[in-house]
Design a protein around this motif. Structure first.
Motif, PDB file in Angstrom:
ATOM      1  N   GLU A 205       0.749  -1.069   0.168  1.00 60.07           N
ATOM      2  CA  GLU A 205       0.117  -0.254   0.267  1.00 60.07           C
ATOM      3  C   GLU A 205       0.417   1.055  -0.380  1.00 60.07           C
ATOM      4  OE1 GLU A 205      -2.900  -0.001   3.454  1.00 60.07           O
ATOM      5  OE2 GLU A 205      -3.496  -1.623   2.235  1.00 60.07           O
ATOM      6  N   ILE A 206      -0.175   2.191  -0.521  1.00 58.09           N
ATOM      7  CA  ILE A 206       0.972   3.504  -0.596  1.00 58.09           C
ATOM      8  C   ILE A 206       0.504   4.463   0.766  1.00 58.09           C
ATOM      9  CG2 ILE A 206       1.179   6.221  -2.182  1.00 58.09           C
ATOM     10  CD1 ILE A 206       0.555   4.104  -4.323  1.00 58.09           C
ATOM     11  N   CYS A 207       1.297   4.934   1.281  1.00 57.22           N
ATOM     12  CA  CYS A 207       1.399   6.042   2.347  1.00 57.22           C
ATOM     13  C   CYS A 207       0.153   7.598   1.411  1.00 57.22           C
ATOM     14  CB  CYS A 207       2.688   6.619   2.569  1.00 57.22           C
ATOM     15  SG  CYS A 207       3.316   5.036   3.879  1.00 57.22           S
ATOM     16  N   VAL A 215      -6.219  14.348  -1.592  1.00 54.90           N
ATOM     17  CA  VAL A 215      -5.782  12.931  -0.859  1.00 54.90           C
ATOM     18  C   VAL A 215      -4.538  12.565  -1.963  1.00 54.90           C
ATOM     19  CG1 VAL A 215      -5.362  10.404  -0.639  1.00 54.90           C
ATOM     20  CG2 VAL A 215      -7.554  11.863  -0.621  1.00 54.90           C
ATOM     21  N   ALA A 216      -3.740  12.911  -1.463  1.00 57.76           N
ATOM     22  CA  ALA A 216      -1.879  12.750  -2.581  1.00 57.76           C
ATOM     23  C   ALA A 216      -1.074  11.446  -1.949  1.00 57.76           C
ATOM     24  CB  ALA A 216      -1.144  14.182  -1.504  1.00 57.76           C
ATOM     25  N   GLU A 217      -0.527  11.167  -3.078  1.00 56.63           N
ATOM     26  CA  GLU A 217       0.063  10.077  -2.174  1.00 56.63           C
ATOM     27  C   GLU A 217       1.261  10.210  -2.305  1.00 56.63           C
ATOM     28  OE1 GLU A 217      -0.176   7.215  -5.819  1.00 56.63           O
ATOM     29  OE2 GLU A 217      -2.273   6.497  -5.481  1.00 56.63           O
ATOM     30  N   ILE A 218       2.260   9.310  -1.668  1.00 60.51           N
ATOM     31  CA  ILE A 218       3.771   9.911  -0.941  1.00 60.51           C
ATOM     32  C   ILE A 218       4.650   8.951  -0.942  1.00 60.51           C
ATOM     33  CG2 ILE A 218       5.379  10.942   1.024  1.00 60.51           C
ATOM     34  CD1 ILE A 218       2.484  11.725   2.874  1.00 60.51           C
ATOM     35  N   ASP A 219       5.182   8.864  -2.161  1.00 59.51           N
ATOM     36  CA  ASP A 219       6.178   8.061  -2.284  1.00 59.51           C
ATOM     37  C   ASP A 219       6.596   7.118  -0.968  1.00 59.51           C
ATOM     38  OD1 ASP A 219       7.584   5.699  -4.088  1.00 59.51           O
ATOM     39  OD2 ASP A 219       8.955   7.570  -5.237  1.00 59.51           O
ATOM     40  N   THR A 220       6.694   6.483  -1.166  1.00 56.89           N
ATOM     41  CA  THR A 220       7.833   6.232   0.639  1.00 56.89           C
ATOM     42  C   THR A 220       8.254   4.626  -0.076  1.00 56.89           C
ATOM     43  OG1 THR A 220       5.760   4.948   1.102  1.00 56.89           O
ATOM     44  CG2 THR A 220       6.570   6.643   2.017  1.00 56.89           C
ATOM     45  N   VAL A 221       9.313   4.566  -0.823  1.00 55.32           N
ATOM     46  CA  VAL A 221       9.784   2.673  -1.275  1.00 55.32           C
ATOM     47  C   VAL A 221      10.631   2.862  -0.516  1.00 55.32           C
ATOM     48  CG1 VAL A 221       8.488   3.312  -3.334  1.00 55.32           C
ATOM     49  CG2 VAL A 221      11.006   4.434  -3.345  1.00 55.32           C
ATOM     50  N   SER A 222      11.602   4.167   0.526  1.00 52.53           N
ATOM     51  CA  SER A 222      12.998   3.725   0.785  1.00 52.53           C
ATOM     52  C   SER A 222      13.370   2.571   1.994  1.00 52.53           C
ATOM     53  CB  SER A 222      13.586   4.915   1.195  1.00 52.53           C
ATOM     54  OG  SER A 222      13.016   5.451   2.357  1.00 52.53           O
ATOM     55  N   ALA A 223      14.314   2.590   2.991  1.00 51.89           N
ATOM     56  CA  ALA A 223      14.205   2.103   4.342  1.00 51.89           C
ATOM     57  C   ALA A 223      13.588   2.840   5.491  1.00 51.89           C
ATOM     58  CB  ALA A 223      15.573   1.113   4.370  1.00 51.89           C
ATOM     59  N   ASP A 224      13.345   4.510   4.768  1.00 44.37           N
ATOM     60  CA  ASP A 224      12.859   4.817   5.594  1.00 44.37           C
ATOM     61  C   ASP A 224      12.042   5.698   5.557  1.00 44.37           C
ATOM     62  OD1 ASP A 224      12.721   6.910   8.154  1.00 44.37           O
ATOM     63  OD2 ASP A 224      14.563   8.288   6.853  1.00 44.37           O
ATOM     64  N   VAL A 225      10.454   5.178   5.515  1.00 42.90           N
ATOM     65  CA  VAL A 225       9.585   5.722   5.444  1.00 42.90           C
ATOM     66  C   VAL A 225       8.875   7.392   6.703  1.00 42.90           C
ATOM     67  CG1 VAL A 225       7.243   5.217   5.535  1.00 42.90           C
ATOM     68  CG2 VAL A 225       8.671   3.888   5.290  1.00 42.90           C
ATOM     69  N   GLU A 226       9.573   6.957   7.807  1.00 41.87           N
ATOM     70  CA  GLU A 226       8.914   8.455   8.194  1.00 41.87           C
ATOM     71  C   GLU A 226      10.135   9.446   7.829  1.00 41.87           C
ATOM     72  OE1 GLU A 226       7.913   8.428  12.449  1.00 41.87           O
ATOM     73  OE2 GLU A 226       9.104   6.870  12.699  1.00 41.87           O
ATOM     74  N   ASP A 228      11.183   9.683   4.385  1.00 41.83           N
ATOM     75  CA  ASP A 228      10.374   9.757   3.075  1.00 41.83           C
ATOM     76  C   ASP A 228       9.072  10.634   3.605  1.00 41.83           C
ATOM     77  OD1 ASP A 228      12.092   8.339   1.777  1.00 41.83           O
ATOM     78  OD2 ASP A 228      10.607   6.471   1.737  1.00 41.83           O
ATOM     79  N   ILE A 229       8.510  10.725   5.110  1.00 46.99           N
ATOM     80  CA  ILE A 229       7.192  11.701   4.417  1.00 46.99           C
ATOM     81  C   ILE A 229       7.994  12.608   4.735  1.00 46.99           C
ATOM     82  CG2 ILE A 229       5.334  11.865   6.401  1.00 46.99           C
ATOM     83  CD1 ILE A 229       4.928   8.808   6.199  1.00 46.99           C
ATOM     84  N   ARG A 230       8.413  12.969   6.237  1.00 46.04           N
ATOM     85  CA  ARG A 230       9.245  14.097   6.696  1.00 46.04           C
ATOM     86  C   ARG A 230       9.797  15.418   5.018  1.00 46.04           C
ATOM     87  NH1 ARG A 230      11.151  11.429  10.849  1.00 46.04           N
ATOM     88  NH2 ARG A 230      13.430  10.873   9.667  1.00 46.04           N
ATOM     89  N   GLY A 235      11.722  18.634   4.993  1.00 41.37           N
ATOM     90  CA  GLY A 235      12.198  18.604   6.350  1.00 41.37           C
ATOM     91  C   GLY A 235      11.028  18.595   8.053  1.00 41.37           C
ATOM     92  N   ARG A 236       9.702  18.501   7.385  1.00 42.95           N
ATOM     93  CA  ARG A 236       9.307  18.976   8.850  1.00 42.95           C
ATOM     94  C   ARG A 236       8.802  17.473   9.539  1.00 42.95           C
ATOM     95  NH1 ARG A 236       7.613  22.884   5.429  1.00 42.95           N
ATOM     96  NH2 ARG A 236       7.400  25.047   5.849  1.00 42.95           N
ATOM     97  N   ASN A 237       9.089  17.771  10.763  1.00 43.48           N
ATOM     98  CA  ASN A 237       8.368  16.517  11.640  1.00 43.48           C
ATOM     99  C   ASN A 237       6.351  16.765  12.130  1.00 43.48           C
ATOM    100  OD1 ASN A 237      10.762  15.639  12.427  1.00 43.48           O
ATOM    101  ND2 ASN A 237      11.444  17.405  13.828  1.00 43.48           N
ATOM    102  N   PRO A 238       6.119  16.120  12.047  1.00 49.43           N
ATOM    103  CA  PRO A 238       4.755  15.926  12.367  1.00 49.43           C
ATOM    104  C   PRO A 238       4.785  16.461  13.970  1.00 49.43           C
ATOM    105  CG  PRO A 238       5.712  14.012  13.107  1.00 49.43           C
ATOM    106  CD  PRO A 238       6.470  14.102  12.035  1.00 49.43           C
ATOM    107  N   VAL A 239       2.822  17.306  14.029  1.00 48.94           N
ATOM    108  CA  VAL A 239       2.589  17.735  14.717  1.00 48.94           C
ATOM    109  C   VAL A 239       1.834  16.855  15.662  1.00 48.94           C
ATOM    110  CG1 VAL A 239       2.795  20.559  14.174  1.00 48.94           C
ATOM    111  CG2 VAL A 239       0.508  18.822  13.687  1.00 48.94           C
TER     112      VAL A 239
END
Length: 259
Positions: A205-207, A215-226, A228-230, A235-239
């Motif tokens: 599944e896609i984040c 709804v936007a899809e986020i490409d998270t195909v690396s070993a560091d999903v979080e 990728d999201i940042r 580069g922002r961290n989640p609130v």
């Protein structure tokens, strides 16, 4: 914009309920408010400026037509009554006369869909068109449907839609932040102004990032999903996040480590 090109017959804006010129939105309750519609318009203008996309037909809920084109092509045919098919017929006539139609990707006008035609009894229930009118269009302009299908198959509108929705989601995160949610744990609902990122529940599944029904899809195909999201959000961290840090038991003591 319409008068800038001698060959332009019509200019249509992004909206809801005007396929294929719609921005996919699952919850129109939000998009129909003036504040959100204005915000969508501002972001699209900043993203696309005066860019346009050639489309097979204008959508008559909100399209600009130069008066000189009306002189050459004529008005929409009243045989179509209260709606559905009249702009397709007119657009096909304009195309045959050598004009073209464009989507103003930097503009947005909200459209509820079926408002007047449902009230007038032109359509009922879940109907989205008057198919008798469409048969008139098909009879008069046999290639119109093929031109529309060819345009959809090109993928051009999907690329523009993805770019637009991505811009809306990132702009919202810039202003209000984003939350990182996994359905595997309970979470606290956040303000709808905050973008909600749903962590995939399966590897395949896609984040996805959600804001006011977009709804936007986020490409998270690396070993560091979080990570990728940042990076997706500059580069922002989640609130807010309901994902706890990992814990390892070593020599009887628990050692949490943040990711």
């Amino acid at each position: 914009m319409a008068v800038a090109g001698d060959d332009l017959a019509s200019v249509t804006a992004w909206s809801t309920n005007v396929d294929p010129s719609s921005l996919p939105n699952a919850t129109e309750l939000f998009a129909e408010t003036q504040e959100v519609s204005d915000r969508i318009g501002r972001v699209l203008e900043q993203t696309f400026g005066t860019e346009t996309l050639d489309i097979p037909a204008g959508i008559s809920f909100a399209m600009i037509i130069p008066t000189r084109v009306l002189s050459a092509v004529g008005l929409m045919d009243p045989i179509f009554g209260r709606g559905y098919g009249e702009e397709s017929d007119w657009s096909a006539r304009a195309t045959s006369a050598g004009f073209r139609h464009v989507l103003a990707t930097g503009a947005f006008v909200y459209h509820a869909g079926r408002g007047s035609t449902l009230a007038a009894g032109v359509v009922s229930g879940d109907e989205i068109a008057n198919w008798a009118n469409q048969r008139i269009v098909n009879h008069r302009s046999p290639m119109f449907r093929w031109n529309v299908d060819g345009f959809l198959a090109s993928g051009a509108v999907e690329v523009a839609q993805s770019r637009a929705v991505t811009a809306l989601v990132r702009s919202a995160a810039d202003e209000s932040g984003y939350s990182l949610i996994t359905a595997a744990r309970d979470w606290v609902d956040q303000s709808p102004e905050i973008v909600s990122v749903a962590i995939r529940s399966e590897v395949s599944e896609i984040c996805t990032a959600h804001w006011y029904g977009f709804v936007a899809e986020i490409d998270t195909v690396s070993a560091d999903v979080e990570g990728d999201i940042r990076r997706y959000f500059g580069g922002r961290n989640p609130v807010y996040s309901n994902i706890r840090p990992p814990v390892w038991d070593v020599a009887g003591a628990a050692y949490p480590r943040s990711i």
